[in-house]
Design a protein around this motif. Structure first.
Motif, mmCIF file in Angstrom:
data_model
loop_
_atom_site.group_PDB
_atom_site.id
_atom_site.type_symbol
_atom_site.label_atom_id
_atom_site.label_comp_id
_atom_site.label_asym_id
_atom_site.label_seq_id
_atom_site.Cartn_x
_atom_site.Cartn_y
_atom_site.Cartn_z
ATOM 1 N N VAL A 62 32.468 50.196 38.495
ATOM 2 C CA VAL A 62 33.028 48.784 38.480
ATOM 3 C C VAL A 62 31.647 47.763 39.105
ATOM 4 N N THR A 97 41.196 53.409 45.799
ATOM 5 C CA THR A 97 40.951 52.210 44.865
ATOM 6 C C THR A 97 39.440 52.376 44.369
ATOM 7 N N PRO A 139 41.410 47.462 34.029
ATOM 8 C CA PRO A 139 42.944 47.274 33.706
ATOM 9 C C PRO A 139 43.194 47.627 32.283
ATOM 10 N N GLU A 187 50.522 40.472 36.877
ATOM 11 C CA GLU A 187 49.403 40.325 37.746
ATOM 12 C C GLU A 187 48.468 39.262 36.999
ATOM 13 N N LEU A 188 47.914 38.675 38.326
ATOM 14 C CA LEU A 188 47.003 37.338 37.986
ATOM 15 C C LEU A 188 45.716 37.897 36.736
ATOM 16 N N SER A 189 45.819 37.098 35.974
ATOM 17 C CA SER A 189 44.597 37.133 34.882
ATOM 18 C C SER A 189 44.228 36.134 34.390
ATOM 19 N N TRP A 190 42.908 36.021 34.354
ATOM 20 C CA TRP A 190 42.371 34.802 34.093
ATOM 21 C C TRP A 190 40.709 34.821 33.304
ATOM 22 N N THR A 191 40.365 34.182 32.508
ATOM 23 C CA THR A 191 39.028 34.320 31.887
ATOM 24 C C THR A 191 38.578 32.976 31.483
ATOM 25 N N GLY A 192 37.137 32.812 31.728
ATOM 26 C CA GLY A 192 36.701 31.610 31.370
ATOM 27 C C GLY A 192 36.171 31.478 29.957
ATOM 28 N N GLU A 193 35.545 30.317 29.825
ATOM 29 C CA GLU A 193 35.227 30.356 28.046
ATOM 30 C C GLU A 193 34.316 31.378 27.590
ATOM 31 N N ARG A 211 34.032 44.943 33.555
ATOM 32 C CA ARG A 211 35.156 44.318 33.741
ATOM 33 C C ARG A 211 36.344 44.897 32.932
ATOM 34 N N LEU A 244 35.855 39.842 28.002
ATOM 35 C CA LEU A 244 34.680 39.771 28.807
ATOM 36 C C LEU A 244 34.574 41.131 29.524
ATOM 37 N N ARG A 299 34.561 34.151 36.655
ATOM 38 C CA ARG A 299 34.713 33.963 35.281
ATOM 39 C C ARG A 299 35.678 34.891 34.684
ATOM 40 N N HIS A 300 36.292 36.005 35.578
ATOM 41 C CA HIS A 300 37.348 36.817 35.120
ATOM 42 C C HIS A 300 38.151 37.491 36.243
ATOM 43 N N VAL A 301 39.451 37.469 35.995
ATOM 44 C CA VAL A 301 40.379 38.008 36.982
ATOM 45 C C VAL A 301 41.175 39.082 36.137
ATOM 46 N N GLY A 334 43.386 43.275 36.351
ATOM 47 C CA GLY A 334 43.345 44.453 37.121
ATOM 48 C C GLY A 334 43.210 44.380 38.610
#
Lengths: 288, 288
Positions: free
Chosen positions: A65, A92, A118, A126-132, A233, A268, B248-250, B252
């Motif tokens: 990681v 973890t 993931p 669960e929280l998930s987000w990605t930029g452009e 990631r 990503l 940039r990324h969330v 897992g």
């Protein structure tokens, strides 16, 4: 596929015991100096991948990681050892130190935190987000760097540049004809010439796989990486990787280079930042 | 100023010999849990600054250009030792490993490459370039987080939040009233409440000094840093630091957070990226 891929052979480690591994840097990933000098230095990414293989050999978790690499001395095309020391093995995350040694001197110090990544698609709310994502032209409109200058040594050996297939966004290749864009950015597609799917080891190469970002500012020559940290990631899908790099500050002979690596499925998969020295040469040329 | 500042006292190291240092984590930089539990954990940035002080004690170069920190266990408010091992001492750069130990277990592994930084202004026509600075409102229009919840323990001790003065751009504070902006960004002014100019040790705090960037996405609770690497790019001028973070990324349960730190003279003085775990709490609250 029968047998090991070239990259897997080149990053193989042999367990000796007590956390020690023997490694044999592979001439197929050596840096062949422009002008055709006999290769003697190893590509840094391959050495990091080799250290990762030693760490993952005894890791309780499958993925690197966070990998921090400090480059101490130029890794040479000679036998080396890796010493792996586990600092923590938790539920973890687990952290190991790996030191690559040549002639009793550390040449590369890597600290690795391993963990899980993931599943795809992301699970259970669960929280998930990605930029452009970066914008690249289609791969067929990109500039094929080919077997660039210095790829083949006078003794017929083919180094690092003969293993990777790099296609650069034409907007970031003006430096090749002496017309740098004035913006420290590079974008391109990165894959091996051999048929091998991307994984953590290939990502270790990809995060430092484009020409130095300061070529876009007119700098030239070898830009030695002093420190590079990268984060994995997601597990990359098969297909070429898209790599975009940028820089935020150049001064005092130091520059930073940030890379994002996206897979063919549009995710990503890796991020990195390195600090490196500006090359000494007076004008840009192909990387070597 | 007479005597040492609070931060200098809190990060003091006592040389024992053989590369070992004794350190006494300072309750004034402890993390006081919300609800007023007795402080027991230490702020991570202060522990990194303490390790840096041990490294710089014998460094041939004055500045920590690259600092990689892997957080292994929660540093407790108990005596600790730091072991410094030099891996290379070169003319341009030197690299040391520093391990912070409590009860014979490593709690923090830091690898530091030291070097020189450019004089101001940059000299003799060498390559110099900087990206756009972050845009912040004037400091008087920012939100003063004050001595936020949990600052003062039941025994009267005042922890980390009582030492730093944080003023956040209102555009990034919607999470405080349950209305996160939906964008993982934070911006603010960071300084100590005491009268002390910024330096490398304060930058080690500033790069992780804003609330977790995922609060902007509605996440909440403590977001433990797993790995943080930061680069010092210039010696900061006196005055409050401007810090801007993004993600940039969330996924897992992991998120990245990148910080840039600019000084009062408008120069980029530090950059960082960390990988951290998303907090488990269900809604945002003030950091603690």
């Amino acid at each position: 596929m029968t047998g090991l891929s070239v990259l897997d052979e080149a990053t193989a480690v042999q367990r000796v015991g007590g956390g020690w591994y023997q490694v044999r840097p592979d001439p197929r990933f050596a840096i062949v100096a422009p002008g055709g000098a006999v290769p003697s230095a190893m590509n840094g990414g391959v050495m990091v991948a080799t250290a990762l293989r030693a760490v993952l050999d005894t890791s309780p978790h499958p993925y690197p990681v966070a990998t921090s690499a400090h480059f101490l001395r130029v890794p040479r095309l000679e036998p080396a050892e890796v010493e792996v020391t586990w600092l923590k093995q938790g539920r973890t995350a687990a952290t190991a130190r790996a030191t690559v040694v040549q002639d009793s001197l550390p040449v590369l110090e890597v600290t690795v935190t391993t963990g899980n990544l993931p599943p795809d698609p992301a699970s259970n709310g669960e929280l998930s987000w990605t930029g452009e994502p970066p914008r690249l032209p289609p791969i067929e409109e990109c500039v094929n760097l080919g077997h660039w200058a210095g790829t083949v040594g006078p003794d017929g050996t083919a180094g690092y540049a003969a293993q990777v297939d790099l296609r650069l966004d034409p907007a970031t290749t003006g430096w090749r004809r002496g017309e740098p864009a004035g913006i420290p950015e590079m974008r391109g597609y990165f894959r091996l010439r051999e048929d091998r799917d991307p994984d953590a080891y290939l990502l270790a190469l990809a995060v430092d796989g484009l020409p130095p970002v300061v070529f876009g500012l007119g700098a030239a020559g070898w830009s030695p990486t002093v420190e590079l940290t990268w984060h994995m990631r997601a597990v990359p899908a098969p297909g070429p990787l898209r790599v975009a790099t940028r820089c935020r500050h150049v001064s005092g002979g130091w520059f930073d280079e940030e890379a994002e690596v996206w897979d063919a499925a549009g995710r990503l998969v890796a991020q990195s930042r390195q600090i490196a020295r500006v090359g000494r040469s007076s004008r840009a040329r192909d990387p070597a």
